[in-house]
Design an enzyme around this catalytic site. Structure first.
Site, mmCIF file in Angstrom:
data_model
loop_
_atom_site.group_PDB
_atom_site.id
_atom_site.type_symbol
_atom_site.label_atom_id
_atom_site.label_comp_id
_atom_site.label_asym_id
_atom_site.label_seq_id
_atom_site.Cartn_x
_atom_site.Cartn_y
_atom_site.Cartn_z
ATOM 1 N N PHE A 192 135.748 84.561 23.307
ATOM 2 C CA PHE A 192 135.151 83.229 23.333
ATOM 3 C C PHE A 192 133.642 83.417 23.253
ATOM 4 C CE2 PHE A 192 133.399 79.704 26.030
ATOM 5 C CZ PHE A 192 133.728 78.661 25.185
ATOM 6 N N PHE A 234 136.329 80.315 19.321
ATOM 7 C CA PHE A 234 137.310 81.171 19.986
ATOM 8 C C PHE A 234 138.052 81.971 18.931
ATOM 9 C CE2 PHE A 234 141.505 82.237 21.695
ATOM 10 C CZ PHE A 234 141.132 82.901 22.855
ATOM 11 N N ASN A 256 142.799 87.635 34.640
ATOM 12 C CA ASN A 256 142.226 87.061 35.857
ATOM 13 C C ASN A 256 143.228 87.067 37.013
ATOM 14 O OD1 ASN A 256 139.826 86.483 34.513
ATOM 15 N ND2 ASN A 256 140.392 84.373 34.083
ATOM 16 N N ASN A 266 147.944 71.698 36.972
ATOM 17 C CA ASN A 266 147.082 70.822 37.745
ATOM 18 C C ASN A 266 147.575 69.388 37.585
ATOM 19 O OD1 ASN A 266 145.967 69.741 35.324
ATOM 20 N ND2 ASN A 266 144.353 71.289 35.295
ATOM 21 N N SER A 284 120.300 78.834 12.588
ATOM 22 C CA SER A 284 120.361 80.004 13.457
ATOM 23 C C SER A 284 119.464 79.742 14.655
ATOM 24 C CB SER A 284 119.885 81.253 12.704
ATOM 25 O OG SER A 284 119.858 82.380 13.566
ATOM 26 N N LEU A 326 145.344 70.178 43.055
ATOM 27 C CA LEU A 326 144.714 68.860 43.141
ATOM 28 C C LEU A 326 143.196 68.942 43.288
ATOM 29 C CD1 LEU A 326 147.254 67.386 45.737
ATOM 30 C CD2 LEU A 326 147.383 67.193 43.234
ATOM 31 N N ASP A 346 143.417 80.434 38.103
ATOM 32 C CA ASP A 346 144.000 81.778 37.997
ATOM 33 C C ASP A 346 143.988 82.476 39.351
ATOM 34 O OD1 ASP A 346 144.264 81.346 35.258
ATOM 35 O OD2 ASP A 346 142.340 82.274 34.800
#
Length: 328
Positions: free
Chosen positions: A102, A116, A52, A195, A36, A224, A257
């Site tokens: 997440f 997730f 988004n 992409n 922890s 790109l 996004d």
């Protein structure tokens, strides 16, 4: 005509640990691991690709229809999106699962331990598009972004069957999906977003050449990074649009996004593909200059000045009549 944006809706819980995880790990005892860490900071960020993109569209003056699945813990997030022009009435609320989440802790050496939780996102497969279209009208496009894979397939199939023009944006699912998932998500799309690396994955996993992909989609938009964006259409020369120089580079999460939001906004205004790519590149740079995917604020005057500096007065002349930001 409306834009339907289908995909993930999630929150990111980001924590910082001032020490090093490795100092607490005993290599020959990892099979009994139980540790922890006392963290110093917690940031909760709104996210999810569909949320988004919808946030970006809303900030440009459009009213996108968000399509996705959430838990009953979505109330505050819903209010935030609605204040930014997003129609959330088509969002499905699970009765048993929380909104996707997440959770990530980063130590002083930038090592990360993360989880997730898909949660309510798995119920996206229960959403039918027709009742939404019956309410809001025939869509310009239905963007189908990364989400529950079965939900993505259902939305894509329904678009083909009912004749709704759709945008394929498989994004993160490309890394995990095989050709049997990816091919039906792409085939017949009006626009395919990826992409450069994802473009290679599409070719590799579908078994189609780049030319064969272009036979199945109307337009392939490939981002790109710092080099901007390339637009490919079958039988036509590629069009490359340079990126907008950032003032500072802080955090790249959510940049793609924002690009999609700007691109789709321009198409919704009736502008051409090159202008759409320019608007997408400009909105994207606002995200890279902030921490968080929905933390930027658009001033209409400043946005137009930056558009002119990057792409000239003709870009401003075409965009200005349509642009309706939340701030002057």
């Amino acid at each position: 005509m409306p834009l339907l944006i289908a995909g993930s809706i999630a929150t990111d819980h980001l924590m910082s640990f001032p020490g090093r995880f490795s100092d607490s790990l005993v290599v020959d005892q990892l099979d009994k691991l139980s540790v922890s860490f006392l963290v110093e900071e917690l940031e909760v960020r709104r996210g999810g690709c569909a949320a988004n993109i919808s946030f970006g569209l809303g900030n440009l003056g459009l009213r996108p229809v968000l399509v996705g699945a959430v838990g009953e813990d979505f109330a505050e997030y819903r209010s935030w999106l609605e204040r930014h022009n997003v129609d959330c009435t088509a969002v499905h609320t699970s009765q048993t699962r929380h909104t996707a989440r997440f959770v990530c802790t980063t130590d002083s050496a930038h090592a990360q331990i993360a989880s997730f939780y898909a949660g309510a996102m798995s119920e996206a497969r229960e959403i039918e598009l027709k009742p939404i279209v019956d309410r809001v009208g025939a869509p310009d496009y239905v963007l189908i972004g990364p989400d529950d894979p079965q939900g993505m397939l259902r939305h894509t199939d329904e678009c083909r069957q009912r004749g709704y023009p759709f945008v394929a944006d498989p994004s993160q699912q490309l890394a995990f999906g095989d050709g049997d998932l990816i091919r039906p998500l792409i085939d017949g799309a009006e626009i395919l977003f990826s992409n450069e690396y994802e473009a290679s994955l599409i070719v590799q996993k579908t078994g189609w050449s780049a030319e064969e992909v272009l036979e199945r989609v109307g337009t392939w938009v490939v981002t790109l990074g710092a080099e901007g964006v390339r637009i490919d259409r079958k039988g036509e020369e590629s069009v490359t649009v340079p990126a907008v120089p950032e003032i500072r580079k802080v955090e790249p999460t959510g940049v793609g996004d924002a690009f999609r939001a700007g691109f789709l906004a321009a198409l919704g205004w009736g502008l051409d593909l090159e202008r759409a790519a320019q608007l997408g590149c400009l909105l994207a740079v606002y995200v890279v200059e902030q921490v968080g995917t929905q933390e930027y604020t658009l001033s209409r005057a400043a946005f137009l000045r930056r558009l002119e500096a990057a792409y000239g007065a003709s870009a401003v002349a075409e965009v200005e009549p349509h642009l309706r930001t939340l701030h002057p």
